[in-house]
Design a protein around this motif. Structure first.
Motif, short mmCIF file in Angstrom:
data_model
loop_
_atom_site.label_atom_id
_atom_site.label_comp_id
_atom_site.label_asym_id
_atom_site.label_seq_id
_atom_site.Cartn_x
_atom_site.Cartn_y
_atom_site.Cartn_z
N SER A 55 7.48 19.80 -1.92
CA SER A 55 5.67 20.56 -2.53
C SER A 55 5.98 19.05 -4.20
N GLN A 56 6.70 19.76 -4.68
CA GLN A 56 6.79 18.41 -5.75
C GLN A 56 7.03 17.22 -6.01
N ARG A 57 7.09 16.95 -4.79
CA ARG A 57 6.77 15.63 -4.13
C ARG A 57 5.80 14.97 -4.17
N GLY A 58 4.98 16.05 -3.70
CA GLY A 58 3.16 15.38 -3.70
C GLY A 58 3.03 15.17 -2.07
N CYS A 59 4.19 16.18 -1.49
CA CYS A 59 3.65 17.19 -0.03
C CYS A 59 2.54 17.85 0.15
N HIS A 60 1.71 17.99 0.80
CA HIS A 60 0.70 18.50 1.11
C HIS A 60 1.81 20.32 1.71
N ILE A 61 1.42 20.81 1.55
CA ILE A 61 2.04 22.37 2.28
C ILE A 61 1.56 22.96 2.24
N GLU A 62 1.65 23.96 3.95
CA GLU A 62 1.26 25.44 4.38
C GLU A 62 1.60 25.43 4.75
N VAL A 63 2.36 26.92 4.09
CA VAL A 63 3.26 28.15 5.33
C VAL A 63 2.88 29.91 6.20
N ILE A 64 3.43 29.53 7.22
CA ILE A 64 3.03 30.62 7.74
C ILE A 64 4.08 31.55 8.13
N MET A 81 0.96 -1.14 -0.01
CA MET A 81 0.14 -0.02 -0.23
C MET A 81 1.09 0.66 -0.19
N SER A 82 0.90 2.09 -1.45
CA SER A 82 1.11 3.63 -1.03
C SER A 82 0.98 4.68 0.41
N LYS A 83 2.09 4.68 0.48
CA LYS A 83 2.14 5.84 2.13
C LYS A 83 1.10 7.11 1.19
N GLN A 84 0.62 7.70 1.73
CA GLN A 84 -0.29 8.64 1.56
C GLN A 84 0.83 10.30 2.11
N PRO A 85 0.10 11.50 0.65
CA PRO A 85 1.45 12.76 0.88
C PRO A 85 1.32 13.05 2.32
N LEU A 86 2.84 13.51 2.56
CA LEU A 86 2.33 14.85 4.30
C LEU A 86 2.02 15.19 3.75
N LYS A 87 1.54 15.63 4.94
CA LYS A 87 0.56 17.42 5.18
C LYS A 87 1.13 17.72 6.03
#
Length: 458
Positions: free
Chosen positions: A36-45, A1-7
């Protein structure tokens, strides 16, 4: 099972383009883009440069800008007595509010904090996910300027707050990474270098301009001050005597005007600097990779506010450089064999080295190759991103396995710091009243006199 993208939630005071493209903020941006290019969900503050907080998307990354200036009253007691602490706390309050709001809609797997004070405190106390921190060798340039402009209050309590905030950060973070800072050491602290996109800054790629086959020198410096205007003029004049066909490009990071290139060249010519092209601060970001490829070598002056990328970018493009070392610490480099830093930084010493680099193709190629290899081995953002993802995954696993006893011990250490701040607050209020109140000073000396009074009667 593939890993879910990191948030991932990244909390950093500085994130380009606001406040410039250098320092810790640039490193955070490089990592955010790579993740982000590797599929991670990134939010920056991050802090807003102007009074325009809000949300934007940059290269697919959600960036939340905070208003860090409007917390507290400008004429209040804290503003006047603890001004530096107030600025740091304002930044923290703004980022914490933004983090709590972001957490309502996104369940983050990890919080990545650029740590200067206690930015990680609220995310750590929430205990929803692990918190990793990056400690840098210097704060963002805008924050350094702000604190320097405010000045030291002179109260010991302000230094106590600063030290306590740093201690709280170390207590609360699950993992600490030291970036470019060799002074930070300890168990569990991972050493890492500043990150750079080595595909963008590379010897291979399009050129920015047509130098008409002439050997090109790129000078990256401030140019408005008399000191550097004179220094650049003298060095260039000396170099052109030996290399008359020289093509000179000047990137002036202190020119923000929208004047045309011809107007800027005319202004420099009146100061004795004859150049073929001058680039202002706004255009430099877009053209730098191509400009470095155009150049045989470079001269970096007055680059403290541009550290460390003013040095890393030309080296990544395989271009040897002459650097004004005393302007900023080069501790972020483990090797400096491909650079030249004259001790006295005299006009003759600098010009002699530049002439050598411009004329000796063999030496230039050798140093350029070594520089490129060094950057790939130490500052490639892909390699650094691999390390960061590994640290994320280890922190997440450790967070799942963490025991109740460890969490209680961490909170106990946090309470110890709070007690220290409370004790310091009492002394600060006493010192403040002594400085501000004549009646309090009279009371102070009367009590001291009575305490020390020796009775003369039995």
């Amino acid at each position: 099972m593939s890993k879910q993208p990191l948030k991932v939630c990244m909390i950093t005071p500085h994130y380009p383009p606001e406040f410039g493209w250098y320092g810790p903020g640039r490193d955070a941006m490089e990592l955010a883009e790579e993740l982000s290019q590797r599929g991670c969900h990134i939010e920056v503050i991050a802090c807003a440069e102007k009074l325009t907080p809000g949300e934007t998307f940059q290269d697919g990354i959600k960036v939340i800008r905070t208003d860090w200036r409007s917390h507290g009253h400008e004429r209040g007691l804290v503003a006047h007595s603890l001004p530096q602490s107030r600025v740091l706390m304002n930044i923290n309050l703004a980022s914490w509010n933004a983090f709590l709001k972001a957490s309502e809609s996104t369940e983050f797997d990890i919080v990545d904090v650029t740590s200067f004070s206690a930015e990680c405190l609220i995310p750590a106390l929430m205990a929803d996910c692990p918190v990793v921190g990056r400690v840098y060798d210097s704060p963002p340039e805008f924050l350094s300027r702000e604190l320097e402009l405010i000045g030291d209050s002179g109260f010991k309590f302000e230094k106590l707050i600063s030290n306590s905030l740093h201690s709280l950060s170390e207590i609360c973070m699950n993992t600490i990474g030291a970036v470019g800072d060799k002074k930070v050491s300890g168990k569990g602290i991972e050493r890492r270098n500043y990150s750079l996109d080595t595909n963008l800054f590379s010897p291979d790629g399009p050129l920015a301009i047509d130098t008409k086959g002439r050997p090109a020198l790129l000078v990256h410096s401030s140019i408005q001050s008399d000191k550097y205007k004179t220094l650049v003029s003298q060095i260039v004049t000396r170099v052109k005597k030996e290399v008359p066909e020289l093509w000179l490009t000047i990137v002036a990071h202190d020119i923000f005007s929208e004047s045309s290139e011809s107007e800027m060249k005319t202004a420099l010519a009146q100061s004795g600097i004859e150049c073929d092209m001058v680039i202002n601060h706004v255009m430099a970001r877009l053209l730098m990779p191509g400009l470095w490829r155009n150049s045989v070598c470079g001269l970096i002056l007055d680059w403290k506010s541009l550290a460390p990328y003013a040095v890393l970018e030309p080296l990544a493009c395989g271009r040897p450089i002459v650097v004004e070392e005393e302007c900023s610490d080069l501790g972020f480099l483990s090797s400096k064999e491909f650079m030249h830093q004259p001790g006295d930084f005299s006009v003759d010493a600098v010009a002699t080295k530049l002439i050598e680099l411009l004329k000796d193709d063999g030496l230039n190629k050798k140093l350029g190759t070594e520089a490129r290899q060094y950057i790939l081995a130490n500052h490639c953002r892909k390699t650094n991103a691999d390390k960061v993802i590994k640290a994320y995954e280890e922190s997440i696993e450790g967070f799942k396995l963490s025991h109740r006893k460890e969490k209680i011990e961490r909170m106990q250490k946090t309470l110890d710091q709070c007690r220290s701040i409370s004790a310091g607050l009492d002394q600060w209020l006493y010192d403040l009243l002594f400085v501000r109140s004549f009646r309090f000073r009279v009371s102070h000396w009367l009590k001291k006199f009575r305490k020390n009074e020796v009775p003369t009667r039995k």
